[in-house]
Motif scaffolding. Structure first.
Motif, PDB file in Angstrom:
ATOM      1  N   HIS A  79       0.832  -1.204   0.000  1.00 57.57           N
ATOM      2  CA  HIS A  79       0.000   0.000   0.000  1.00 57.57           C
ATOM      3  C   HIS A  79       0.867   1.255   0.000  1.00 57.57           C
ATOM      4  O   HIS A  79       0.615   2.209  -0.736  1.00 57.57           O
ATOM      5  CB  HIS A  79      -0.910  -0.014   1.223  1.00 57.57           C
ATOM      6  CG  HIS A  79      -1.738   1.222   1.374  1.00 57.57           C
ATOM      7  ND1 HIS A  79      -2.859   1.463   0.603  1.00 57.57           N
ATOM      8  CD2 HIS A  79      -1.601   2.298   2.193  1.00 57.57           C
ATOM      9  CE1 HIS A  79      -3.378   2.629   0.941  1.00 57.57           C
ATOM     10  NE2 HIS A  79      -2.642   3.148   1.907  1.00 57.57           N
ATOM     11  N   ASP A 137      -5.433 -11.501  -3.035  1.00 57.72           N
ATOM     12  CA  ASP A 137      -5.944 -10.207  -2.593  1.00 57.72           C
ATOM     13  C   ASP A 137      -7.463 -10.147  -2.667  1.00 57.72           C
ATOM     14  O   ASP A 137      -8.100  -9.446  -1.870  1.00 57.72           O
ATOM     15  CB  ASP A 137      -5.348  -9.089  -3.466  1.00 57.72           C
ATOM     16  CG  ASP A 137      -3.837  -9.013  -3.348  1.00 57.72           C
ATOM     17  OD1 ASP A 137      -3.354  -8.644  -2.266  1.00 57.72           O
ATOM     18  OD2 ASP A 137      -3.145  -9.325  -4.336  1.00 57.72           O
ATOM     19  N   ALA A 138      -8.042 -10.844  -3.617  1.00 58.20           N
ATOM     20  CA  ALA A 138      -9.490 -10.808  -3.822  1.00 58.20           C
ATOM     21  C   ALA A 138      -9.898 -12.017  -4.640  1.00 58.20           C
ATOM     22  O   ALA A 138      -9.064 -12.758  -5.173  1.00 58.20           O
ATOM     23  CB  ALA A 138      -9.912  -9.514  -4.521  1.00 58.20           C
ATOM     24  N   TYR A 274     -13.466  -9.133  -1.264  1.00 59.71           N
ATOM     25  CA  TYR A 274     -12.192  -9.023  -0.568  1.00 59.71           C
ATOM     26  C   TYR A 274     -12.462  -8.747   0.902  1.00 59.71           C
ATOM     27  O   TYR A 274     -13.570  -8.351   1.287  1.00 59.71           O
ATOM     28  CB  TYR A 274     -11.330  -7.916  -1.187  1.00 59.71           C
ATOM     29  CG  TYR A 274     -11.966  -6.540  -1.176  1.00 59.71           C
ATOM     30  CD1 TYR A 274     -11.660  -5.621  -0.181  1.00 59.71           C
ATOM     31  CD2 TYR A 274     -12.874  -6.161  -2.162  1.00 59.71           C
ATOM     32  CE1 TYR A 274     -12.243  -4.366  -0.168  1.00 59.71           C
ATOM     33  CE2 TYR A 274     -13.461  -4.904  -2.160  1.00 59.71           C
ATOM     34  CZ  TYR A 274     -13.138  -4.013  -1.153  1.00 59.71           C
ATOM     35  OH  TYR A 274     -13.728  -2.769  -1.139  1.00 59.71           O
ATOM     36  N   SER A 275     -11.455  -8.969   1.723  1.00 62.32           N
ATOM     37  CA  SER A 275     -11.620  -8.822   3.153  1.00 62.32           C
ATOM     38  C   SER A 275     -11.702  -7.353   3.551  1.00 62.32           C
ATOM     39  O   SER A 275     -10.877  -6.537   3.134  1.00 62.32           O
ATOM     40  CB  SER A 275     -10.447  -9.492   3.889  1.00 62.32           C
ATOM     41  OG  SER A 275     -10.515  -9.229   5.274  1.00 62.32           O
ATOM     42  N   GLY A 276     -12.692  -7.047   4.370  1.00 64.10           N
ATOM     43  CA  GLY A 276     -12.810  -5.692   4.878  1.00 64.10           C
ATOM     44  C   GLY A 276     -11.971  -5.474   6.124  1.00 64.10           C
ATOM     45  O   GLY A 276     -11.919  -4.365   6.654  1.00 64.10           O
ATOM     46  N   ARG A 278      -8.703  -6.035   6.238  1.00 65.93           N
ATOM     47  CA  ARG A 278      -7.318  -5.774   5.856  1.00 65.93           C
ATOM     48  C   ARG A 278      -7.197  -4.415   5.186  1.00 65.93           C
ATOM     49  O   ARG A 278      -8.144  -3.901   4.597  1.00 65.93           O
ATOM     50  CB  ARG A 278      -6.820  -6.854   4.883  1.00 65.93           C
ATOM     51  CG  ARG A 278      -6.795  -8.253   5.435  1.00 65.93           C
ATOM     52  CD  ARG A 278      -6.345  -9.229   4.366  1.00 65.93           C
ATOM     53  NE  ARG A 278      -5.074  -8.828   3.781  1.00 65.93           N
ATOM     54  CZ  ARG A 278      -4.557  -9.380   2.681  1.00 65.93           C
ATOM     55  NH1 ARG A 278      -5.210 -10.325   2.052  1.00 65.93           N
ATOM     56  NH2 ARG A 278      -3.402  -8.982   2.212  1.00 65.93           N
ATOM     57  N   VAL A 280      -6.480  -2.297   2.226  1.00 66.45           N
ATOM     58  CA  VAL A 280      -6.624  -2.624   0.812  1.00 66.45           C
ATOM     59  C   VAL A 280      -5.364  -2.177   0.067  1.00 66.45           C
ATOM     60  O   VAL A 280      -5.052  -0.977   0.033  1.00 66.45           O
ATOM     61  CB  VAL A 280      -7.860  -1.939   0.206  1.00 66.45           C
ATOM     62  CG1 VAL A 280      -7.964  -2.247  -1.288  1.00 66.45           C
ATOM     63  CG2 VAL A 280      -9.121  -2.398   0.925  1.00 66.45           C
ATOM     64  N   LEU A 284      -5.151  -3.488  -5.686  1.00 66.50           N
ATOM     65  CA  LEU A 284      -6.547  -3.917  -5.555  1.00 66.50           C
ATOM     66  C   LEU A 284      -7.468  -2.707  -5.572  1.00 66.50           C
ATOM     67  O   LEU A 284      -8.536  -2.736  -6.202  1.00 66.50           O
ATOM     68  CB  LEU A 284      -6.741  -4.728  -4.278  1.00 66.50           C
ATOM     69  CG  LEU A 284      -8.180  -5.157  -3.967  1.00 66.50           C
ATOM     70  CD1 LEU A 284      -8.775  -5.956  -5.114  1.00 66.50           C
ATOM     71  CD2 LEU A 284      -8.229  -5.953  -2.659  1.00 66.50           C
ATOM     72  N   ARG A 285      -7.089  -1.629  -4.887  1.00 65.55           N
ATOM     73  CA  ARG A 285      -7.914  -0.422  -4.900  1.00 65.55           C
ATOM     74  C   ARG A 285      -8.063   0.089  -6.323  1.00 65.55           C
ATOM     75  O   ARG A 285      -9.155   0.517  -6.739  1.00 65.55           O
ATOM     76  CB  ARG A 285      -7.274   0.635  -3.991  1.00 65.55           C
ATOM     77  CG  ARG A 285      -7.931   2.018  -4.055  1.00 65.55           C
ATOM     78  CD  ARG A 285      -9.418   1.978  -3.852  1.00 65.55           C
ATOM     79  NE  ARG A 285      -9.786   1.372  -2.589  1.00 65.55           N
ATOM     80  CZ  ARG A 285     -11.004   0.966  -2.291  1.00 65.55           C
ATOM     81  NH1 ARG A 285     -11.983   1.070  -3.193  1.00 65.55           N
ATOM     82  NH2 ARG A 285     -11.269   0.417  -1.121  1.00 65.55           N
ATOM     83  N   ILE A 288     -10.572  -2.186  -8.105  1.00 65.90           N
ATOM     84  CA  ILE A 288     -11.937  -1.909  -7.647  1.00 65.90           C
ATOM     85  C   ILE A 288     -12.458  -0.632  -8.290  1.00 65.90           C
ATOM     86  O   ILE A 288     -13.579  -0.588  -8.816  1.00 65.90           O
ATOM     87  CB  ILE A 288     -11.971  -1.795  -6.116  1.00 65.90           C
ATOM     88  CG1 ILE A 288     -11.650  -3.146  -5.475  1.00 65.90           C
ATOM     89  CG2 ILE A 288     -13.330  -1.286  -5.638  1.00 65.90           C
ATOM     90  CD1 ILE A 288     -11.375  -3.063  -3.992  1.00 65.90           C
TER      91      ILE A 288
END
Length: 298
Positions: A79, A137-138, A274-276, A278, A280, A284-285, A288
Motif C-alpha cells: 500500500h 488479494d481478492a 475481498y476482506s474488509g 485488511r 486494501v 486492488l484499490r 476496484i
C-alpha cells in the motif's frame, strides 16, 4: 523479522533446499536463521531427518499465528509503495473458470493498459476458497458462494442465464423438447463441481420453476470440463446446459441450437470480493475503482 520469514519459507516449502530455491537465499543461511529463532524462543520448531523437515506442534502453532500478520505487513508495504503517482505492485485474484473465460477478457486488457506497473496474477479455482489463506488479494464468486465478512463489488453483467443446447443433427434425430420434462427421455451431458453431487437442471417460465434430473451419459467437471461437454454436444451426442454467453458463439455459428429457450433461468451476476479487515493494497484499490468506473460508465 528476517528469522521469522526464514522459518515461514522453510515451513511452506517443506525443506531448506526447497525454500532456498524459492527465496533465492542459501540453505545454510535459512538453517542458521531457524536455529537463531529456535534459540530465542527456547523451543524446537522443526523435526529434521535426512529425508524431511516437518514443523513440530509448536512450529505449526507459530505458523498459524504469524502467517496472517505477515500477510498484513506485506499488504501495508504494498500500500505504501502504491502511494506514489501511479499504483504499482502485484494483484492476485482467485476466480472460477467461467469468470476467467467470460468476464475478465472484457476487463483485464484495458486494466493492464491503464496500470502498466501492476502485475496481475489470475488463479482459477472452482472450489470454496479462503482467499486470505490462499495468498490472494481478492476473488470472484457468485452471491451464494461468497465467503462471510467480505466486501462484495459487482463485476461483469448483472444478469446472466443458463442455456440448454444441442446440435441440429441431434435434435432432428431425437426430436426437439417442448417441456423440461421431455429431457428425461433425452441423452444429456451433465457437470458437477469437484467433491459434490450432480445438481438437477433448473428451468423457469413466468412464475413456474421446475427441476429435472436426467440420467447423463457424460459427466464433466464444472468449469474445467465444460468445453469438453460442449464439444460432445456439437458432435450430436446430447443436450448440454451452460452459461448462455459460453454457448453463444456456437449459436451464432449454427453448431448448436437453443433448446427450451423460453425456460432458461436467469440469475444475478458475480461479485469481486475481498476482506474488509485488511488494508486494501493499492493495486486492488485500483482494480476496484476501475470496475466501478466501467459499471458507472455503462
Amino acid at each position: 523479522m528476517g528469522d521469522v520469514k526464514a522459518f515461514l519459507a522453510v515451513a511452506s516449502a517443506g525443506g531448506f533446499r526447497e525454500a532456498a530455491r524459492a527465496s533465492g537465499s542459501s540453505a545454510s543461511a535459512l538453517s542458521d536463521a531457524v536455529r537463531r529463532l529456535e534459540a530465542q524462543l527456547g523451543i524446537r520448531l522443526f523435526n529434521r531427518t535426512t529425508r524431511s523437515v516437518v514443523p513440530t506442534e509448536a512450529g505449526r502453532a507459530l505458523m498459524a499465528r504469524v502467517n496472517p500478520a505477515m500477510r498484513e505487513i506485506d499488504a501495508a508495504l504494498r500500500h505504501v509503495v502504491g502511494l506514489g503517482d501511479r499504483p504499482a505492485g502485484s494483484l492476485k485474484l482467485n476466480v472460477p473458470i467461467s469468470a476467467a473465460r467470460l468476464i475478465l477478457p472484457q476487463i483485464v486488457p484495458a486494466f493492464l493498459k491503464a496500470y502498466p506497473d501492476i502485475r496481475l496474477e489470475i488463479m482459477t479455482d472452482e472450489t470454496f476458497v479462503d482467499i486470505n489463506a490462499a495468498g490472494c488479494d481478492a476473488g470472484i464468486r457468485y452471491d451464494e458462494r461468497l465467503e462471510q465478512d467480505m466486501i462484495a463489488v459487482p463485476i461483469g453483467p448483472r444478469l446472466q442465464r443458463f442455456a440448454s443446447a444441442a446440435s441440429p443433427a441431434y435434435l432432428t434425430a431425437r426430436g426437439r423438447p417442448t417441456h423440461p420434462s421431455d429431457l428425461l427421455s433425452h441423452t444429456c451431458i451433465r457437470s458437477r463441481f469437484a467433491g459434490r453431487s450432480v445438481t438437477p437442471w433448473e428451468f423457469e417460465r413466468g412464475d413456474e420453476t421446475l427441476r429435472v434430473d436426467p440420467t447423463p451419459q457424460l459427466i464433466v467437471q464444472a468449469g474445467g470440463g465444460s468445453d469438453l461437454g460442449v464439444a460432445v454436444a456439437i458432435e450430436g451426442l446430447g443436450i448440454v446446459s451452460l452459461f448462455e454467453t459460453w454457448l453463444q458463439p456456437h449459436f451464432d455459428s449454427g453448431a448448436l441450437e437453443p433448446v427450451l429457450q423460453d425456460w432458461w433461468p436467469s440469475f444475478p451476476g458475480p461479485f469481486l470480493y475481498y476482506s474488509g479487515r485488511r488494508l486494501v493494497p493499492s493495486p486492488l484499490r485500483a482494480f476496484i475503482d476501475f470496475i466501478k468506473a466501467r459499471r458507472e460508465g455503462g
